[in-house]
Design an enzyme around this catalytic site. Sequence first.
Site, PDB file in Angstrom:
ATOM      1  N   THR A   1      -7.371  -5.791   9.981  1.00  0.00           N
ATOM      2  CA  THR A   1      -7.763  -5.400   8.632  1.00  0.00           C
ATOM      3  C   THR A   1      -9.155  -5.921   8.277  1.00  0.00           C
ATOM      4  O   THR A   1      -9.605  -6.935   8.835  1.00  0.00           O
ATOM      5  CB  THR A   1      -6.736  -5.969   7.625  1.00  0.00           C
ATOM      6  OG1 THR A   1      -7.270  -5.887   6.312  1.00  0.00           O
ATOM      7  CG2 THR A   1      -6.419  -7.433   7.898  1.00  0.00           C
ATOM      8  N   ASP A   2      -9.793  -5.256   7.309  1.00  0.00           N
ATOM      9  CA  ASP A   2     -11.092  -5.749   6.807  1.00  0.00           C
ATOM     10  C   ASP A   2     -10.922  -7.015   5.964  1.00  0.00           C
ATOM     11  O   ASP A   2     -11.897  -7.715   5.687  1.00  0.00           O
ATOM     12  CB  ASP A   2     -11.810  -4.667   5.986  1.00  0.00           C
ATOM     13  CG  ASP A   2     -11.029  -4.188   4.768  1.00  0.00           C
ATOM     14  OD1 ASP A   2      -9.881  -4.627   4.542  1.00  0.00           O
ATOM     15  OD2 ASP A   2     -11.581  -3.346   4.012  1.00  0.00           O
ATOM     16  N   GLU A   3      -9.664  -7.327   5.569  1.00  0.00           N
ATOM     17  CA  GLU A   3      -9.451  -8.460   4.664  1.00  0.00           C
ATOM     18  C   GLU A   3      -9.780  -9.795   5.317  1.00  0.00           C
ATOM     19  O   GLU A   3      -9.970 -10.796   4.633  1.00  0.00           O
ATOM     20  CB  GLU A   3      -8.023  -8.437   4.104  1.00  0.00           C
ATOM     21  CG  GLU A   3      -7.747  -7.124   3.395  1.00  0.00           C
ATOM     22  CD  GLU A   3      -6.485  -7.078   2.559  1.00  0.00           C
ATOM     23  OE1 GLU A   3      -6.008  -8.128   2.101  1.00  0.00           O
ATOM     24  OE2 GLU A   3      -5.981  -5.956   2.355  1.00  0.00           O
TER      25      GLU A   3
ATOM     26  N   TYR B   1      -1.867 -13.574   3.759  1.00  0.00           N
ATOM     27  CA  TYR B   1      -1.857 -12.390   4.624  1.00  0.00           C
ATOM     28  C   TYR B   1      -3.121 -12.328   5.481  1.00  0.00           C
ATOM     29  O   TYR B   1      -3.055 -12.251   6.716  1.00  0.00           O
ATOM     30  CB  TYR B   1      -1.715 -11.107   3.780  1.00  0.00           C
ATOM     31  CG  TYR B   1      -2.089  -9.847   4.538  1.00  0.00           C
ATOM     32  CD1 TYR B   1      -1.347  -9.425   5.642  1.00  0.00           C
ATOM     33  CD2 TYR B   1      -3.201  -9.085   4.168  1.00  0.00           C
ATOM     34  CE1 TYR B   1      -1.695  -8.275   6.350  1.00  0.00           C
ATOM     35  CE2 TYR B   1      -3.554  -7.936   4.870  1.00  0.00           C
ATOM     36  CZ  TYR B   1      -2.806  -7.536   5.963  1.00  0.00           C
ATOM     37  OH  TYR B   1      -3.153  -6.410   6.673  1.00  0.00           O
TER      38      TYR B   1
ATOM     39  N   LYS C   1      -3.691 -12.672   9.575  1.00  0.00           N
ATOM     40  CA  LYS C   1      -4.290 -11.610  10.405  1.00  0.00           C
ATOM     41  C   LYS C   1      -5.536 -12.157  11.118  1.00  0.00           C
ATOM     42  O   LYS C   1      -5.779 -11.831  12.282  1.00  0.00           O
ATOM     43  CB  LYS C   1      -4.661 -10.386   9.549  1.00  0.00           C
ATOM     44  CG  LYS C   1      -3.481  -9.595   9.025  1.00  0.00           C
ATOM     45  CD  LYS C   1      -2.625  -8.958  10.126  1.00  0.00           C
ATOM     46  CE  LYS C   1      -3.338  -7.846  10.867  1.00  0.00           C
ATOM     47  NZ  LYS C   1      -2.402  -7.136  11.799  1.00  0.00           N
TER      48      LYS C   1
HETATM   49  P1  NAD Z   1       3.884  -1.877   7.178  1.00  0.00           P
HETATM   50  O1  NAD Z   1       4.284  -3.136   6.480  1.00  0.00           O
HETATM   51  O2  NAD Z   1       4.095  -0.567   6.518  1.00  0.00           O
HETATM   52  O3  NAD Z   1       4.632  -1.786   8.599  1.00  0.00           O
HETATM   53  C1  NAD Z   1       4.783  -2.902   9.442  1.00  0.00           C
HETATM   54  C2  NAD Z   1       5.847  -2.545  10.481  1.00  0.00           C
HETATM   55  O4  NAD Z   1       5.981  -3.658  11.378  1.00  0.00           O
HETATM   56  C3  NAD Z   1       7.236  -2.304   9.871  1.00  0.00           C
HETATM   57  O5  NAD Z   1       7.800  -1.147  10.444  1.00  0.00           O
HETATM   58  C4  NAD Z   1       8.023  -3.548  10.246  1.00  0.00           C
HETATM   59  O6  NAD Z   1       9.420  -3.300  10.398  1.00  0.00           O
HETATM   60  C5  NAD Z   1       7.371  -3.944  11.553  1.00  0.00           C
HETATM   61  N1  NAD Z   1       7.501  -5.384  11.851  1.00  0.00           N
HETATM   62  C6  NAD Z   1       7.306  -6.422  11.002  1.00  0.00           C
HETATM   63  N2  NAD Z   1       7.517  -7.582  11.646  1.00  0.00           N
HETATM   64  C7  NAD Z   1       7.843  -7.271  12.936  1.00  0.00           C
HETATM   65  C8  NAD Z   1       8.150  -8.034  14.093  1.00  0.00           C
HETATM   66  N3  NAD Z   1       8.178  -9.366  14.053  1.00  0.00           N
HETATM   67  N4  NAD Z   1       8.403  -7.386  15.242  1.00  0.00           N
HETATM   68  C9  NAD Z   1       8.393  -6.026  15.302  1.00  0.00           C
HETATM   69  N5  NAD Z   1       8.130  -5.251  14.232  1.00  0.00           N
HETATM   70  C10 NAD Z   1       7.836  -5.868  13.067  1.00  0.00           C
HETATM   71  O7  NAD Z   1       2.355  -2.110   7.570  1.00  0.00           O
HETATM   72  P2  NAD Z   1       1.189  -1.022   7.740  1.00  0.00           P
HETATM   73  O8  NAD Z   1       0.532  -0.825   6.449  1.00  0.00           O
HETATM   74  O9  NAD Z   1       1.701   0.130   8.511  1.00  0.00           O
HETATM   75  O10 NAD Z   1       0.186  -1.868   8.654  1.00  0.00           O
HETATM   76  C11 NAD Z   1       0.261  -1.812  10.089  1.00  0.00           C
HETATM   77  C12 NAD Z   1      -0.822  -2.707  10.661  1.00  0.00           C
HETATM   78  O11 NAD Z   1      -2.093  -2.272  10.193  1.00  0.00           O
HETATM   79  C13 NAD Z   1      -0.689  -4.171  10.235  1.00  0.00           C
HETATM   80  O12 NAD Z   1      -1.016  -4.964  11.333  1.00  0.00           O
HETATM   81  C14 NAD Z   1      -1.713  -4.322   9.126  1.00  0.00           C
HETATM   82  O13 NAD Z   1      -2.197  -5.642   9.064  1.00  0.00           O
HETATM   83  C15 NAD Z   1      -2.790  -3.354   9.583  1.00  0.00           C
HETATM   84  N6  NAD Z   1      -3.616  -2.755   8.505  1.00  0.00           N
HETATM   85  C16 NAD Z   1      -3.039  -2.196   7.396  1.00  0.00           C
HETATM   86  C17 NAD Z   1      -3.848  -1.591   6.433  1.00  0.00           C
HETATM   87  C18 NAD Z   1      -3.258  -0.903   5.215  1.00  0.00           C
HETATM   88  O14 NAD Z   1      -4.009  -0.482   4.330  1.00  0.00           O
HETATM   89  N7  NAD Z   1      -1.937  -0.721   5.128  1.00  0.00           N
HETATM   90  C19 NAD Z   1      -5.237  -1.578   6.592  1.00  0.00           C
HETATM   91  C20 NAD Z   1      -5.788  -2.169   7.743  1.00  0.00           C
HETATM   92  C21 NAD Z   1      -4.977  -2.744   8.698  1.00  0.00           C
HETATM   93  P1  TYD Z   2      -2.673  -3.249  -2.282  1.00  0.00           P
HETATM   94  O1  TYD Z   2      -2.274  -1.828  -2.167  1.00  0.00           O
HETATM   95  O2  TYD Z   2      -1.594  -4.295  -2.418  1.00  0.00           O
HETATM   96  O3  TYD Z   2      -3.625  -3.569  -1.038  1.00  0.00           O
HETATM   97  P2  TYD Z   2      -4.571  -4.872  -0.738  1.00  0.00           P
HETATM   98  O4  TYD Z   2      -4.188  -5.973  -1.641  1.00  0.00           O
HETATM   99  O5  TYD Z   2      -4.231  -5.159   0.688  1.00  0.00           O
HETATM  100  O6  TYD Z   2      -5.985  -4.402  -0.939  1.00  0.00           O
HETATM  101  O7  TYD Z   2      -3.630  -3.392  -3.533  1.00  0.00           O
HETATM  102  C1  TYD Z   2      -4.824  -2.629  -3.639  1.00  0.00           C
HETATM  103  C2  TYD Z   2      -5.552  -3.104  -4.880  1.00  0.00           C
HETATM  104  O8  TYD Z   2      -4.775  -2.706  -6.026  1.00  0.00           O
HETATM  105  C3  TYD Z   2      -5.697  -4.620  -4.960  1.00  0.00           C
HETATM  106  O9  TYD Z   2      -6.964  -4.911  -5.560  1.00  0.00           O
HETATM  107  C4  TYD Z   2      -4.575  -5.049  -5.895  1.00  0.00           C
HETATM  108  C5  TYD Z   2      -4.429  -3.851  -6.814  1.00  0.00           C
HETATM  109  N1  TYD Z   2      -3.063  -3.610  -7.334  1.00  0.00           N
HETATM  110  C6  TYD Z   2      -2.849  -3.435  -8.706  1.00  0.00           C
HETATM  111  O10 TYD Z   2      -3.793  -3.488  -9.530  1.00  0.00           O
HETATM  112  N2  TYD Z   2      -1.587  -3.193  -9.140  1.00  0.00           N
HETATM  113  C7  TYD Z   2      -0.524  -3.135  -8.291  1.00  0.00           C
HETATM  114  O11 TYD Z   2       0.625  -2.946  -8.758  1.00  0.00           O
HETATM  115  C8  TYD Z   2      -0.750  -3.296  -6.875  1.00  0.00           C
HETATM  116  C9  TYD Z   2       0.391  -3.222  -5.894  1.00  0.00           C
HETATM  117  C10 TYD Z   2      -2.048  -3.522  -6.454  1.00  0.00           C
END
Ligand code: NAD
Ligand code: TYD
Length: 354
Positions: A133-135, A159, A163
């Site tokens: 992630t960019d975070e 989080y 990561k």
């Molecule tokens: P998500 O929470 O929707 O899905 C995570 C999945 O991993 C779930 O299906 C969960 O059951 C599985 N999981 C959790 N712990 C596990 C373990 N110990 N062993 C096996 N499986 C396990 O997350 P997402 O949004 O799909 O993100 C996927 C990846 O992408 C993550 O690594 C996250 O850090 C990264 N990412 C997410 C975003 C975003 O905006 N959602 C952006 C950049 C990077």
């Molecule tokens: P989120 O979807 O949780 O992603 P991340 O924290 O990983 O960026 O949140 C996106 C942005 O929206 C973040 O600045 C927090 C804000 N947010 C709200 O304002 N209200 C909400 O209920 C949630 C879930 C997030």
Amino acid sequence: MTILVTGGAGFIGGNFVLDWLAKSEEAIVNLDKLTYAGNLETLSSLEGNPSHIFVQGDIGDVALVERLLAEHKPRAVVNFAAESHVDRSIHGPGDFIETNIMGTFRLLESVRGYWSALPDADKAAFRFLHVSTDEVYGSLAKDDPAFTETNTYEPNSPYSASKAASDHLVRAWHHTYGLPVLTTNCSNNYGPYHFPEKLIPLMIVNALAGKPLPVYGDGMQIRDWLYVKDHCSAIRRVLEAGRLGETYNVGGWNEKPNIDIVHTVCKLLDEMRPKADGSSYSTQITYVTDRPGHDRRYAIDARKLEKELGWKPAETFETGIRKTVEWYLANPTWVANVQSGNYREWVQKQYQAA
Ligand code: NAD
Ligand code: TYD
């Protein structure tokens, strides 16, 4: 040929598995623990598809992972599995340390054992792609340039810290042991099958249910949004042609303040599903207490990926958000099941049948 995908029942992993199997003959072994965020219903269209082998389990279960690697001999591992929600990491960081750090460590060790025993040609062709992630880069001020791959890591939430630690482990396993790794650091994703605890799906689902739309703080925090299928295409491209040991930032130059996102969602819903009383969904917006340590701004500079590997996103924010709202309107059962936990029963049945 086979690849092993971890976390393939989650939001991004699920989209990745669906897109991969729609475009390729190559089978996927999908290892997912099915935490609250894992949802096999996302993959129900793959029922009976022999190219999708689902295994419920933990990336940190060394015996299981070693068995899967020995049995299926994947040519690559794509690691999506993680705890992914910042707010949950604030309330309970333990699972984040366990899965994102210890789980990645154990997965790397299992994969290293498998990879080091491969014949030379397979060893050279093998890839471990870590999805991050960019975070990890921390928070930007308003006029700072977007994150490049050389930015220092300054994670601020449990989080992002977990990561960041996993990224460092992946890097070290390359430098120390020669494991052929690739890392992608992507901006905020949105799109179909997104669990309604994250901003965009939560706003859609709450709006339709007539509930408040909770905006943290002043709503002026900025995130850089990418349609999930564009993230998936970037991962496929990096897997195909990324340089070993490199990291690639993934993003679509779509910085938006949260409040603008919420207004956009409301406008689309006003158009596609107008309220009976004629009022706008934006009347449901409610400002609530800010998230502790809330990062102000993220922005991704994706020029390395574009220049080196020719990747470009297919969607603009306008096209992607419209598709997303349409998807949620067309899939109320998926949403209802995710919220009610019915899908867990469905999963039980699915396993008994399998
Ligand atoms: P998500 O929470 O929707 O899905 C995570 C999945 O991993 C779930 O299906 C969960 O059951 C599985 N999981 C959790 N712990 C596990 C373990 N110990 N062993 C096996 N499986 C396990 O997350 P997402 O949004 O799909 O993100 C996927 C990846 O992408 C993550 O690594 C996250 O850090 C990264 N990412 C997410 C975003 C975003 O905006 N959602 C952006 C950049 C990077
Ligand atoms: P989120 O979807 O949780 O992603 P991340 O924290 O990983 O960026 O949140 C996106 C942005 O929206 C973040 O600045 C927090 C804000 N947010 C709200 O304002 N209200 C909400 O209920 C949630 C879930 C997030």
